[in-house]
Design a protein around this motif. Structure first.
Motif, PDB file in Angstrom:
ATOM      1  N   LYS A  21     -76.037 -47.123  40.529  1.00  0.00           N
ATOM      2  CA  LYS A  21     -76.497 -47.615  39.234  1.00  0.00           C
ATOM      3  C   LYS A  21     -77.977 -47.328  39.028  1.00  0.00           C
ATOM      4  CE  LYS A  21     -76.787 -51.900  36.514  1.00  0.00           C
ATOM      5  NZ  LYS A  21     -76.492 -53.365  36.509  1.00  0.00           N
ATOM      6  N   ALA A  22     -78.756 -47.397  40.114  1.00  0.00           N
ATOM      7  CA  ALA A  22     -80.194 -47.168  40.021  1.00  0.00           C
ATOM      8  C   ALA A  22     -80.561 -45.687  40.017  1.00  0.00           C
ATOM      9  CB  ALA A  22     -80.907 -47.866  41.178  1.00  0.00           C
ATOM     10  N   GLY A  23     -79.609 -44.810  40.335  1.00  0.00           N
ATOM     11  CA  GLY A  23     -79.891 -43.379  40.371  1.00  0.00           C
ATOM     12  C   GLY A  23     -80.580 -42.939  41.652  1.00  0.00           C
ATOM     13  N   LEU A  24     -80.330 -43.656  42.750  1.00  0.00           N
ATOM     14  CA  LEU A  24     -81.011 -43.370  44.015  1.00  0.00           C
ATOM     15  C   LEU A  24     -80.086 -42.738  45.057  1.00  0.00           C
ATOM     16  CD1 LEU A  24     -83.188 -46.598  44.406  1.00  0.00           C
ATOM     17  CD2 LEU A  24     -83.966 -44.302  43.803  1.00  0.00           C
ATOM     18  N   ARG A  25     -78.933 -42.297  44.653  1.00  0.00           N
ATOM     19  CA  ARG A  25     -78.014 -41.686  45.610  1.00  0.00           C
ATOM     20  C   ARG A  25     -78.582 -40.347  46.072  1.00  0.00           C
ATOM     21  NH1 ARG A  25     -72.816 -42.717  46.952  1.00  0.00           N
ATOM     22  NH2 ARG A  25     -71.615 -41.025  47.905  1.00  0.00           N
ATOM     23  N   HIS A  26     -78.860 -40.261  47.362  1.00  0.00           N
ATOM     24  CA  HIS A  26     -79.458 -39.034  47.905  1.00  0.00           C
ATOM     25  C   HIS A  26     -79.087 -38.932  49.383  1.00  0.00           C
ATOM     26  CE1 HIS A  26     -82.502 -35.788  47.908  1.00  0.00           C
ATOM     27  NE2 HIS A  26     -82.687 -36.135  49.182  1.00  0.00           N
ATOM     28  N   SER A  27     -78.679 -37.751  49.797  1.00  0.00           N
ATOM     29  CA  SER A  27     -78.325 -37.521  51.188  1.00  0.00           C
ATOM     30  C   SER A  27     -79.306 -36.553  51.822  1.00  0.00           C
ATOM     31  CB  SER A  27     -76.901 -36.959  51.293  1.00  0.00           C
ATOM     32  OG  SER A  27     -76.546 -36.768  52.653  1.00  0.00           O
ATOM     33  N   GLY A  28     -79.586 -36.765  53.070  1.00  0.00           N
ATOM     34  CA  GLY A  28     -80.497 -35.901  53.816  1.00  0.00           C
ATOM     35  C   GLY A  28     -80.896 -36.590  55.092  1.00  0.00           C
ATOM     36  N   TRP A  29     -81.725 -35.912  55.885  1.00  0.00           N
ATOM     37  CA  TRP A  29     -82.146 -36.527  57.135  1.00  0.00           C
ATOM     38  C   TRP A  29     -83.352 -37.412  56.853  1.00  0.00           C
ATOM     39  CZ3 TRP A  29     -79.422 -34.714  61.650  1.00  0.00           C
ATOM     40  CH2 TRP A  29     -79.637 -35.560  62.755  1.00  0.00           C
ATOM     41  N   GLY A  30     -83.074 -38.641  56.381  1.00  0.00           N
ATOM     42  CA  GLY A  30     -84.127 -39.559  55.973  1.00  0.00           C
ATOM     43  C   GLY A  30     -84.893 -40.115  57.147  1.00  0.00           C
ATOM     44  N   GLN A  31     -86.142 -40.485  56.901  1.00  0.00           N
ATOM     45  CA  GLN A  31     -87.011 -41.033  57.927  1.00  0.00           C
ATOM     46  C   GLN A  31     -87.690 -42.312  57.435  1.00  0.00           C
ATOM     47  OE1 GLN A  31     -88.128 -38.652  61.351  1.00  0.00           O
ATOM     48  NE2 GLN A  31     -86.155 -39.545  60.904  1.00  0.00           N
TER      49      GLN A  31
END
Length: 565
Positions: free
Chosen positions: A134-144
Motif C-alpha cells: 500500500k505504501a509503495g515500498l515493495r522492493h527486493s535486493g540484497w538489503g543492508q
C-alpha cells in the motif's frame, strides 16, 4: 569480522591478552544473561531491577523472515552481515511504526516470490499491519542498512536503504505512500553499502547523507578459505573501500562530496556509523566502526572538510594498540559527564570497547573499567543503543548477539553461532549483566531503540539471520519518571539532528543514527528517577541556545526552535 578457521584460532592466541584465556573459556560456558562464576559481579534479578523484556513479535504480527543467503552453502561474506531495522513514524500519528530491511539469495528466487522489505504500521493496540504494498515500498535486493530523516524539511520523514548494489531513497509523500527518487537525488552509490545516516554536517539547515561501505567485493572476487572445510574469508582478503558523503543541495538533489570533503581519502572496512560533536566546536563529527582496520573519527573542520582524528584522539585502536572487529557503535554520554562517549561491539575474543571522552578531543579506553571485560569476550555483538530502560537516570545497553561463523561450534565449544542478547544495566558508569527475561538464541544483527507503545519506557526490535525479528517490549515496573522530547527545527534542520539536549544532569545528542544497520526513534528519551519537574536546555545546530524551566515529567514534549536567540 569474518575469520577463516586458521585466522580465527590465530586470533584467539593473539588477542587473549585483552581478557585472560581461562576467563574467555569460562565466560563462554555460561548463560550470557548470568554473571560468570569466576567474577565477583552478581546477576540482578528482574525484581531487583524493576525491568523485564518480553518478546512479543509473534503476537504483534511481526513474522517477516529475514532471508539472507543460500543457507551459507557458498560461504560468501555477504551472507554474514545481516539486515537492519528502523523505528519510523511514517504517517505522523505519534506512534512508532517498524521498517524491516530484507535480503535475498545470490542464486535468486522464482519471479514473484522474491523476499522484500516490510513496513509495519502500528495499530496502537500492540499489533502491527503490513502496509508495504500500500505504501509503495515493495522492493527486493540484497538489503543492508536503513536510515530515517526529513531531508527536504516538509514535515514527513523520508527513508534511505542501502544495498549490495544500488541504494534507494524514498520520498515520503505525506499521504501514506512513497516515491522512489533515487535517480533524481543522485544517491544510488554502488558497491557494498552498509550502515547509513542523515546528519547536517555544515549546519545549513538541510540533512546530508553518510554511507559506510564494507569491502570491494563481488561474487567474482570471492575466495575459498579454510582448507578442507570451506569458511568465510577474513575481510583483509579483499580490498578496502572508501565511504560516501552526500551534501544536500536543498532542491531534492545531493552532491557527492566524498572526495572534496576528505572522506574518501581513508579506505577501510566500514560497518557501523554514529554522529556527535565530540569536541564541542559546534560541528557534527563522524565515527566509523571498521572491521580489522583502525576506526575512523572524522573530525569536522567546519569548512566542508573532514580530517581523520582517530589515532590522535585515542579512538582508533584499543588501549594496547590493537585493531578491532568493529560492528555496531553508539556515540552518546554513558556516565553523565556531559560529553559523548563511544561504545563499539566486537567479535570474540575481543571485548566490547568503550572509548571514554575525556574532553579536549581525547578518548581513553575504559572497556575494563566500565565492566565490559566480564560482559563480553566470548560473545559477538552487533547493534547497540544507550537507553535508560529502567528510568533511573543512567543509560543501559541491550545488544543483539550471534557469531559470524555459522560453524564456529565445530572449532570450539567456547563460542556459539546463536546467542541471546546481552542486557547490561548502568550503575553510575559501570555496566552489570542483568537477568531480566529470556530469549531464544539467534544470530542477531540489527537493533532499533524507541518507545513503541508510548508508555514512557524504551523498547527494542532486533533482527536475526534466517528468522523473524525479536520485539522486546519493556515492562519496567516502579514509579520512575521520564521525559521524551521531540525537536522541531526552524533555522536548523527540522529534525534537530545534531542538537545537544540537556535535562538536568543528563545529555543526549539528537540523532536517529547509531547501532548497526539501523535507525532509532528520533525522539529523545530521558529517565528521571524521582524528579517530577526538570529544566531543559537545547543547543541547536544553528547556535541558538534555548532553556525551558520547571518542565513536568512523564510527558511527550515538543520543543520548537526559536527564530532568534
Amino acid at each position: 569480522m569474518p575469520f577463516s578457521r586458521r585466522n580465527f584460532l590465530k586470533s584467539l592466541c593473539r588477542t587473549a591478552v585483552v581478557l585472560p584465556f581461562a576467563d574467555v573459556l569460562s565466560l563462554a560456558m555460561t548463560n550470557p544473561f548470568q554473571a560468570p562464576a569466576h567474577t565477583p559481579a552478581k546477576t540482578s534479578s528482574a525484581a531487583d531491577l524493576g525491568v523485564s523484556f518480553i518478546d512479543v513479535a509473534h503476537d504483534a504480527g511481526l513474522n517477516a523472515k529475514t532471508i539472507f543467503g543460500g543457507e551459507h552453502k557458498n560461504k560468501y561474506l555477504l551472507e554474514t552481515t545481516g539486515c537492519g531495522v528502523a523505528f519510523y513514524d511514517y504517517d505522523n500519528d505519534g506512534w512508532l511504526d517498524i521498517f524491516l530491511v530484507n535480503g535475498t539469495r545470490l542464486e535468486g528466487f522464482p519471479a514473484g516470490s522474491e523476499p522484500v522489505n516490510h513496513l509495519f504500521k502500528n495499530n496502537r493496540d500492540g499489533t502491527f499491519t503490513d502496509v508495504t504494498d500500500k505504501a509503495g515500498l515493495r522492493h527486493s535486493g540484497w538489503g543492508q542498512g536503513v536510515c530515517v530523516g526529513d531531508y527536504d524539511n516538509d514535515g514527513n520523514d523520508d527513508l534511505f536503504i542501502t544495498y549490495f548494489g544500488k541504494n534507494v531513497l524514498y520520498h515520503n509523500n505525506g499521504n501514506g505512500t512513497f516515491s522512489d527518487v533515487t535517480a533524481k537525488a543522485g544517491v544510488e552509490g554502488g558497491g557494498w553499502s552498509v550502515s547509513t545516516g542523515f546528519l547536517d554536517y555544515d549546519n545549513d539547515g538541510k540533512l546530508d547523507l553518510f554511507v559506510t561501505r564494507y569491502l570491494n567485493w563481488t561474487t567474482a572476487r570471492s575466495k575459498a578459505c579454510g582448507g578442507s572445510m570451506r569458511d568465510y574469508c577474513p575481510p583483509g582478503e579483499f580490498p578496502a573501500v572508501s565511504n560516501l558523503l552526500y551534501h544536500n543541495r536543498g532542491d531534492g538533489t545531493f552532491d557527492d562530496v566524498s572526495v572534496s570533503s576528505g572522506i574518501a581519502a581513508r579506505k577501510g572496512h566500514g560497518l557501523g556509523v554514529a554522529f556527535a560533536d565530540y569536541d564541542g566546536d559546534g560541528f557534527t563529527d563522524i565515527f566509523v566502526a571498521n572491521d580489522v582496520v583502525e576506526h575512523f573519527l572524522f573530525h569536522n573542520n567546519g569548512n566542508g572538510t573532514f580530517s581523520d582524528a582517530g589515532v590522535e584522539s585515542g579512538a582508533a585502536l584499543t588501549g594496547d594498540g590493537k585493531m578491532m572487529s568493529g560492528m555496531g557503535v553508539v556515540f552518546q554520554d554513558y556516565d553523565n559527564d556531559g560529553r559523548p562517549d563511544l561504545i563499539v561491539t566486537e567479535l570474540p575474543p575481543q571485548i566490547y570497547c568503550v572509548f571514554h571522552n575525556e574532553g579536549g578531543g581525547v578518548f581513553t579506553d575504559q572497556s575494563l573499567e566500565s565492566g565490559f571485560g566480564v560482559l563480553s569476550g566470548a560473545v559477538s555483538g552487533w547493534g547497540i543503543g544507550l537507553e535508560d530502560f529502567d528510568n533511573d537516570g543512567w543509560k543501559d545497553v541491550l545488544i543483539p548477539q550471534g557469531h559470524v561463523i555459522d560453524t564456529v561450534e565445530e572449532y570450539t565449544s567456547s563460542f556459539h553461532y546463536r546467542e541471546p542478547p546481552l542486557l547490561a544495566m548502568n550503575r553510575k558508569g559501570h555496566f552489570e549483566r542483568a537477568d531480566a527475561g529470556s530469549s531464544l538464541p539467534v544470530a542477531g544483527r540489527g537493533a532499533a531503540y524507541g518507545d513503541l507503545n508510548n508508555d514512557g519506557k524504551v523498547d527494542v526490535v532486533t533482527t536475526a539471520l534466517g528468522g523473524p525479528p525479536q520485539v522486546f517490549m519493556n515492562h519496567a515496573g516502579g514509579a520512575q519518571h521520564w521525559l521524551t522530547i521531540s525537536l522541531r527545527g526552524t533555522k536548523s534542520n527540522r529534525d534537530g539532528f545534531g542538537a545537544r539536549v540537556q535535562v538536568d544532569g543528563q545529555v543526549r545528542i539528537a540523532t536517529s543514527t547509531a547501532s548497526y544497520l539501523s535507525s532509532n526513534d528520533k525522539r529523545l528519551h530521558f529517565g528521571l528517577s524521582s524528579a517530577e519537574s526538570v529544566n531543559v536546555e537545547v543547543l541547536w545546530p544553528s547556535g541558538i541556545r534555548q532553556t525551558l524551566q520547571g518542565v513536568r515529567t512523564d510527558q511527550f514534549l515538543e520543543v520548537q526552535e526559536p527564530t532568534h536567540p
